[in-house]
Design an enzyme around this catalytic site. Sequence first.
Site, PDB file in Angstrom:
ATOM      1  N   LYS A   1     -23.615  33.960  -4.210  1.00  0.00           N
ATOM      2  CA  LYS A   1     -23.143  32.578  -4.029  1.00  0.00           C
ATOM      3  C   LYS A   1     -23.205  31.815  -5.365  1.00  0.00           C
ATOM      4  CE  LYS A   1     -22.328  28.468  -2.157  1.00  0.00           C
ATOM      5  NZ  LYS A   1     -20.973  28.101  -1.688  1.00  0.00           N
ATOM      6  N   THR A   2     -22.225  30.979  -5.602  1.00  0.00           N
ATOM      7  CA  THR A   2     -22.216  30.160  -6.816  1.00  0.00           C
ATOM      8  C   THR A   2     -23.568  29.475  -6.991  1.00  0.00           C
ATOM      9  OG1 THR A   2     -19.837  29.741  -6.628  1.00  0.00           O
ATOM     10  CG2 THR A   2     -21.108  28.213  -7.998  1.00  0.00           C
TER      11      THR A   2
ATOM     12  N   GLY B   1     -21.071  22.247  -0.237  1.00  0.00           N
ATOM     13  CA  GLY B   1     -21.731  21.476  -1.295  1.00  0.00           C
ATOM     14  C   GLY B   1     -22.691  22.303  -2.133  1.00  0.00           C
TER      15      GLY B   1
ATOM     16  N   CYS C   1     -14.672  24.410  -7.305  1.00  0.00           N
ATOM     17  CA  CYS C   1     -15.323  23.946  -6.063  1.00  0.00           C
ATOM     18  C   CYS C   1     -14.712  22.616  -5.649  1.00  0.00           C
ATOM     19  CB  CYS C   1     -16.830  23.770  -6.214  1.00  0.00           C
ATOM     20  SG  CYS C   1     -17.532  23.108  -4.681  1.00  0.00           S
TER      21      CYS C   1
ATOM     22  N   ASN D   1      -9.595  29.886  -4.657  1.00  0.00           N
ATOM     23  CA  ASN D   1     -10.642  29.184  -3.918  1.00  0.00           C
ATOM     24  C   ASN D   1      -9.988  28.546  -2.682  1.00  0.00           C
ATOM     25  OD1 ASN D   1     -13.103  27.829  -3.260  1.00  0.00           O
ATOM     26  ND2 ASN D   1     -13.592  27.672  -5.436  1.00  0.00           N
ATOM     27  N   SER D   2     -10.800  27.959  -1.836  1.00  0.00           N
ATOM     28  CA  SER D   2     -10.234  27.310  -0.651  1.00  0.00           C
ATOM     29  C   SER D   2      -9.254  26.208  -1.074  1.00  0.00           C
ATOM     30  CB  SER D   2     -11.361  26.725   0.206  1.00  0.00           C
ATOM     31  OG  SER D   2     -12.146  25.846  -0.563  1.00  0.00           O
TER      32      SER D   2
ATOM     33  N   GLY E   1      -8.944  31.248   5.308  1.00  0.00           N
ATOM     34  CA  GLY E   1      -8.451  32.046   6.431  1.00  0.00           C
ATOM     35  C   GLY E   1      -6.934  32.139   6.490  1.00  0.00           C
TER      36      GLY E   1
HETATM   37  O1  RRO Z   1     -20.271  25.399  -1.678  1.00  0.00           O
HETATM   38  C1  RRO Z   1     -19.124  24.946  -1.463  1.00  0.00           C
HETATM   39  O2  RRO Z   1     -18.926  23.854  -0.891  1.00  0.00           O
HETATM   40  C2  RRO Z   1     -17.928  25.658  -1.884  1.00  0.00           C
HETATM   41  C3  RRO Z   1     -17.745  26.146  -3.156  1.00  0.00           C
HETATM   42 BR1  RRO Z   1     -19.101  26.081  -4.456  1.00  0.00          BR
HETATM   43  C4  RRO Z   1     -16.494  26.714  -3.521  1.00  0.00           C
HETATM   44  O3  RRO Z   1     -16.249  27.151  -4.653  1.00  0.00           O
HETATM   45  N1  RRO Z   1     -15.518  26.755  -2.570  1.00  0.00           N
HETATM   46  C5  RRO Z   1     -15.714  26.289  -1.327  1.00  0.00           C
HETATM   47  O4  RRO Z   1     -14.780  26.374  -0.500  1.00  0.00           O
HETATM   48  N2  RRO Z   1     -16.920  25.741  -0.992  1.00  0.00           N
END
Ligand code: RRO
Length: 310
Positions: free
Chosen positions: A46-47, A73, A129, A192-193, A220
Site C-alpha cells: 500500500k502507498t 485517504g 491519489c 489510478n481510480s 472496477g
Molecule cells: O488511499 C487512498 O485513498 C487511495 C490512494 Br493513496 C490512491 O492512490 N488511489 C485511490 O483510489 N485511493
Amino acid sequence: MMSITTTQIGSVSLPSYVFGASGPNCTTLEQLQIVGRSDAAAIMIKTCTLEYREGNPEPRYVEVPLGSINSMGYPNLGYKEYLRIIPILKEFKKPIIASLGVLKASEFPTLIEAFNTADVDFLELNFSCPNLTGKPQIGYDFEMTDSLLKELVPLIKKPFGIKLPPYFDPVHWEQAATIFKKYPIGALVCINSIGNTLIIDPETEQPLIKPKGGFGGLGGDFVKPVALANVRAFSQLLGDKMSIIGVGGIKSGMDAFEFLLCGADAVQIGTQFMKEGPECFGRIDRELAEILKRKGYKSIAEAKGKLKPL
Ligand code: RRO
C-alpha cells in the site's frame, strides 16, 4: 517449466502477469504475507507516507454492481514500519514493490532515500491519489510532474514506475509522454481510480461514502475502457522506452488479454482483489495462459500491443 505468462516490468522479471494494485489488502504485515503466499506475480505494498495514517472516516470503500468507490485517504503504517516488514517478506521469493506517496511533494526525497537501500525490487511513485482534500493530483499538473521528476529521478537508485491518473484527451497523453520520455522511467502504471466521482443511494438520499461529501475514486468495470485507452495511448507513444502496467476493471483472463493487446506488460488487480481475495491472481493468470494457448501465442511478448486495426 517457465510459465507462458512470464513478463518484465522495466528491468524486473515477473514470474507471471498478474499482481495486486497498491490499495486493497496490502497494508499490514498479515495482509502482505497472504499476498506472498498467493500466486501474485509480486508483492505490492500500500502507498506509504512519512507517518502512520489512520486514513479517512468510514464508510470509505463501497462496492456496487459495476465496481467500487473509495476515499481511503492513504491509510498506512508509515514508511519506517514497511522498512521493518520488507525483510520478512523476502521468504516468499517474489519481487517486492513499494509505493511511495506524499502529502507535500517535498516529502518524496526522504522516502526515496529510505527505499533506495531497502530490499525492494521496484518503486512505484504515486502521482495520482485523488482522495486528499485540497491537494490536486500531481499527474494532472504537468509542470509539477516535470519538475518533480527532474528533482527526484537523480535520487532514485532502484527501478521505478509512476502511477498515473486517467487522462481523457489525446493532447494530455502527448504532453505527458513528452515529459516522461526525458527520464529513465521503468514503467507507467495506468490507471489510478477515476478521481472525485459520486455514487449516491436514492433510498437513503445519501452518498455511499462519507469523506469529501461522498466524492471518491471509481474502480472496477466502470473504468476498464478508460484504463484500456490510457494503456493503449501510452503504449503507442512510449511502449518502446518503458513498460506499461494496466490496472482498472480486470476480473478475468479475458480482461487481462484485452490489456495485453493494448500493450500492457503486466496487470494489477484492485476491486476484484477486494471482492474475491488472493485467489484472483492465480485464477486470472491461468485464464490468460489458456487464452494465449488457444490463440496460438507462445508468450506475452508475442501478443503484446497486437490490437488489430478495424
Ligand atoms: O488511499 C487512498 O485513498 C487511495 C490512494 Br493513496 C490512491 O492512490 N488511489 C485511490 O483510489 N485511493
